[in-house]
Design a protein around this motif. Structure first.
Motif, PDB file in Angstrom:
ATOM      1  N   ASP A 141      -6.810  -7.284  -5.534  1.00 16.19           N
ATOM      2  CA  ASP A 141      -6.951  -8.024  -4.475  1.00 16.19           C
ATOM      3  C   ASP A 141      -5.542  -7.881  -3.607  1.00 16.19           C
ATOM      4  OD1 ASP A 141      -7.573  -9.306  -2.273  1.00 16.19           O
ATOM      5  OD2 ASP A 141      -8.221 -10.905  -3.074  1.00 16.19           O
ATOM      6  N   VAL A 142      -5.529  -6.994  -2.506  1.00 11.87           N
ATOM      7  CA  VAL A 142      -4.477  -6.906  -1.749  1.00 11.87           C
ATOM      8  C   VAL A 142      -4.060  -7.981  -0.908  1.00 11.87           C
ATOM      9  CG1 VAL A 142      -4.580  -4.400  -1.824  1.00 11.87           C
ATOM     10  CG2 VAL A 142      -5.570  -5.793   0.123  1.00 11.87           C
ATOM     11  N   GLY A 143      -5.034  -9.029  -0.620  1.00  7.51           N
ATOM     12  CA  GLY A 143      -4.566 -10.266   0.395  1.00  7.51           C
ATOM     13  C   GLY A 143      -4.433  -9.538   1.683  1.00  7.51           C
ATOM     14  N   ASN A 144      -3.298  -9.868   2.077  1.00 12.02           N
ATOM     15  CA  ASN A 144      -3.053  -9.575   3.669  1.00 12.02           C
ATOM     16  C   ASN A 144      -2.442  -8.366   3.609  1.00 12.02           C
ATOM     17  OD1 ASN A 144      -0.111  -9.958   2.602  1.00 12.02           O
ATOM     18  ND2 ASN A 144      -0.034 -11.912   4.062  1.00 12.02           N
ATOM     19  N   GLY A 145      -1.995  -7.606   2.666  1.00 16.13           N
ATOM     20  CA  GLY A 145      -1.783  -6.185   2.431  1.00 16.13           C
ATOM     21  C   GLY A 145      -0.226  -6.036   2.522  1.00 16.13           C
ATOM     22  N   ASN A 146       0.535  -7.266   2.221  1.00 14.02           N
ATOM     23  CA  ASN A 146       1.902  -7.129   2.114  1.00 14.02           C
ATOM     24  C   ASN A 146       2.257  -6.930   0.584  1.00 14.02           C
ATOM     25  OD1 ASN A 146       4.549  -7.439   2.535  1.00 14.02           O
ATOM     26  ND2 ASN A 146       4.879  -9.429   2.631  1.00 14.02           N
ATOM     27  N   GLY A 147       3.598  -6.464   0.179  1.00 15.56           N
ATOM     28  CA  GLY A 147       3.710  -5.999  -1.251  1.00 15.56           C
ATOM     29  C   GLY A 147       5.227  -5.917  -1.521  1.00 15.56           C
ATOM     30  N   CYS A 149       6.888  -3.420  -1.239  1.00 11.65           N
ATOM     31  CA  CYS A 149       7.675  -2.572  -0.203  1.00 11.65           C
ATOM     32  C   CYS A 149       8.098  -3.174   0.799  1.00 11.65           C
ATOM     33  CB  CYS A 149       6.818  -1.331  -0.159  1.00 11.65           C
ATOM     34  SG  CYS A 149       6.623  -0.097  -1.236  1.00 11.65           S
ATOM     35  N   SER A 150       7.724  -4.564   1.114  1.00 12.29           N
ATOM     36  CA  SER A 150       8.102  -5.291   2.229  1.00 12.29           C
ATOM     37  C   SER A 150       8.050  -5.037   3.375  1.00 12.29           C
ATOM     38  CB  SER A 150       9.631  -5.737   2.124  1.00 12.29           C
ATOM     39  OG  SER A 150      10.109  -6.133   1.021  1.00 12.29           O
ATOM     40  N   TYR A 151       6.740  -4.312   3.612  1.00 10.10           N
ATOM     41  CA  TYR A 151       6.319  -3.736   4.922  1.00 10.10           C
ATOM     42  C   TYR A 151       5.586  -5.069   5.815  1.00 10.10           C
ATOM     43  CZ  TYR A 151       6.843   0.934   3.253  1.00 10.10           C
ATOM     44  OH  TYR A 151       7.515   2.174   2.862  1.00 10.10           O
ATOM     45  N   GLY A 152       5.239  -5.804   5.075  1.00  8.37           N
ATOM     46  CA  GLY A 152       4.537  -6.997   5.684  1.00  8.37           C
ATOM     47  C   GLY A 152       3.095  -6.901   5.826  1.00  8.37           C
ATOM     48  N   PRO A 153       2.214  -7.872   6.399  1.00  3.45           N
ATOM     49  CA  PRO A 153       0.944  -8.075   6.288  1.00  3.45           C
ATOM     50  C   PRO A 153       0.676  -6.734   7.019  1.00  3.45           C
ATOM     51  CG  PRO A 153       1.830 -10.104   6.974  1.00  3.45           C
ATOM     52  CD  PRO A 153       2.789  -9.246   6.806  1.00  3.45           C
ATOM     53  N   ARG A 189      -1.737   4.805   0.308  1.00  5.15           N
ATOM     54  CA  ARG A 189      -0.110   4.724   0.639  1.00  5.15           C
ATOM     55  C   ARG A 189       0.375   3.692  -0.260  1.00  5.15           C
ATOM     56  NH1 ARG A 189       3.082   1.916   4.878  1.00  5.15           N
ATOM     57  NH2 ARG A 189       1.528   0.836   5.337  1.00  5.15           N
ATOM     58  N   ILE A 190       1.519   4.094  -0.644  1.00  8.35           N
ATOM     59  CA  ILE A 190       2.103   3.098  -1.649  1.00  8.35           C
ATOM     60  C   ILE A 190       2.844   1.996  -0.932  1.00  8.35           C
ATOM     61  CG2 ILE A 190       3.698   2.792  -3.600  1.00  8.35           C
ATOM     62  CD1 ILE A 190       1.162   4.724  -4.103  1.00  8.35           C
ATOM     63  N   THR A 191       2.310   0.796  -1.227  1.00  7.37           N
ATOM     64  CA  THR A 191       2.867  -0.420  -0.600  1.00  7.37           C
ATOM     65  C   THR A 191       3.489  -1.568  -1.613  1.00  7.37           C
ATOM     66  OG1 THR A 191       0.769  -1.654  -0.199  1.00  7.37           O
ATOM     67  CG2 THR A 191       1.511   0.138   1.554  1.00  7.37           C
ATOM     68  N   ASN A 192       3.199  -1.206  -2.756  1.00 11.13           N
ATOM     69  CA  ASN A 192       3.478  -2.394  -3.486  1.00 11.13           C
ATOM     70  C   ASN A 192       3.975  -1.685  -5.186  1.00 11.13           C
ATOM     71  OD1 ASN A 192       3.604  -5.045  -4.747  1.00 11.13           O
ATOM     72  ND2 ASN A 192       1.583  -5.633  -4.160  1.00 11.13           N
ATOM     73  N   GLU A 193       4.302  -2.466  -5.788  1.00  9.10           N
ATOM     74  CA  GLU A 193       4.647  -2.369  -7.352  1.00  9.10           C
ATOM     75  C   GLU A 193       3.541  -2.771  -8.256  1.00  9.10           C
ATOM     76  OE1 GLU A 193       8.497  -3.641  -8.506  1.00  9.10           O
ATOM     77  OE2 GLU A 193       8.402  -2.634 -10.432  1.00  9.10           O
ATOM     78  N   CYS A 194       3.347  -2.198  -9.279  1.00  9.96           N
ATOM     79  CA  CYS A 194       2.527  -2.713 -10.593  1.00  9.96           C
ATOM     80  C   CYS A 194       3.272  -2.903 -11.647  1.00  9.96           C
ATOM     81  CB  CYS A 194       1.280  -1.678 -10.725  1.00  9.96           C
ATOM     82  SG  CYS A 194       0.103  -2.393 -12.075  1.00  9.96           S
ATOM     83  N   PRO A 195       3.782  -4.142 -12.023  1.00  9.74           N
ATOM     84  CA  PRO A 195       4.603  -4.068 -13.379  1.00  9.74           C
ATOM     85  C   PRO A 195       3.549  -3.877 -14.468  1.00  9.74           C
ATOM     86  CG  PRO A 195       4.037  -6.201 -12.254  1.00  9.74           C
ATOM     87  CD  PRO A 195       3.511  -5.268 -11.499  1.00  9.74           C
ATOM     88  N   ALA A 196       4.498  -4.021 -15.798  1.00  8.67           N
ATOM     89  CA  ALA A 196       3.905  -4.067 -17.074  1.00  8.67           C
ATOM     90  C   ALA A 196       2.645  -4.914 -16.984  1.00  8.67           C
ATOM     91  CB  ALA A 196       4.907  -4.337 -18.065  1.00  8.67           C
TER      92      ALA A 196
END
Length: 326
Positions: A141-147, A149-153, A189-196
């Motif tokens: 669930d991306v929520g408001n879209g922020n992640g 990468c710090s692009y913001g909502p 588009r890549i906006t976030n990181e998926c850790p282990a």
């Protein structure tokens, strides 16, 4: 009975024969002397006798200091001496291979001085153009879209989080990738990181994106994905991080069509490359270049220079420029 006079008549004939013999001997002597003293000093028979018979070798010890025929045969007309071969090699026209090598060297020199012409993604990291990567897709669930990468909502829900290995300290931020599964394809588009426990090759898609490939109940599906350079009417924007001043600043590029490889700022001594953080800002710790011209370089080597961007924290400032579609 024969009379003695009959025997006396035969004496003149013997005298005549003797004279004839003397005359013949004299003629032979004259001929011999003539032959002996003609040019060459030898008769033809003597010279011919001195010649070796064809197919035989003469015997005898070689003259001191002179190599024998069997020890050092005379080179055939088809073989050149080492000196001749070396000289021919130096003066010969370059072969096709050496010409290709020279052309290759010239080509390499041109690429080095004009990186904008590169189309191979030579500045790319783990995610390279023209490569298809296997992996799995999950959903979140991306929520408001922020992640990370710090692009913001954002209202854009066709996004994804990249596994940590391929995220590569935010180098994947802003990249567009095509995802394929079960005969279907989407672009995110890549906006976030998926850790282990996300593994290399894995994408954590927004639920909306995942649902276009498979039901959310599938949870985890096999995919392949590859980098894109999409068509877009947007241009790149620049944003200074909260707290930025002329003494310290963080700079971020937003909306670039191709992944960003470098961000540099102009200084009195030339261009200074800034270090990239995991939250997708480039930092100038001592304030070098804050408020000065900015140079952006994508993974293909294309460079864009942006002037007149003031240090305004959190303000998204358009530049009017964009990288070339590949």
């Amino acid at each position: 009975m024969t009379t003695p006079s009959h025997r006396r008549r035969s004496r003149p004939r013997r005298h005549t024969a003797l004279l004839s013999a003397v005359a013949v001997a004299a003629v032979a002597l004259v001929v011999s002397l003539a032959v002996a003293f003609r040019p060459g000093g030898q008769t033809a028979d003597v010279r011919d006798a001195a010649k070796p018979v064809a197919g035989t070798r003469t015997s005898g010890s070689p003259t001191p200091g002179t190599p024998s025929a069997s020890a050092s045969p005379t080179p055939s007309t088809g073989s050149a001496s080492p000196t001749a071969r070396a000289s021919a090699s130096r003066s010969a026209t370059p072969t096709a291979a050496s010409a290709a090598s020279a052309a290759s060297a010239r080509a390499k020199a041109t690429t080095a001085t004009a990186p904008k012409t590169s189309a191979t993604g030579s500045l790319a990291g783990r995610i390279r153009p023209g490569v298809t990567y296997p992996g799995v897709a999950t959903a979140y669930d991306v929520g408001n879209g922020n992640g990370a990468c710090s692009y913001g909502p954002t209202s854009d829900v066709m996004t994804a989080a990249m596994n940590t290995a391929d995220y590569e300290t935010s180098k994947a931020c802003g990249a567009f990738v095509a995802v394929h599964a079960g005969g279907k394809s989407i672009t995110v588009r890549i906006t976030n990181e998926c850790p282990a426990p996300c593994q290399p090759g894995q994408l954590d898609l927004s639920q909306q994106a995942f649902a276009k490939l498979a039901p959310l109940s599938a949870g985890r599906i096999q995919i392949t994905w590859n980098l894109l350079s999409p068509a877009t009417g947007d241009t790149i924007s620049i944003r200074y991080k909260t707290g930025s001043t002329q003494y310290w600043c963080g700079i971020q590029a937003i909306g670039h069509r191709n992944p960003l490889a470098r961000l540099e700022v102009r200084t009195g001594g030339g261009w200074k490359r800034l270090e990239r953080t995991g939250y997708n800002y480039f930092l100038s710790e001592q304030g070098t270049g804050c408020g000065a011209a900015i140079r952006l370089t994508d993974i293909y080597g294309e460079q864009l220079t942006v002037e007149g961007i003031a240090v305004k924290p959190d303000a998204v400032q358009p530049t009017g420029v964009q990288f070339t579609r590949r």
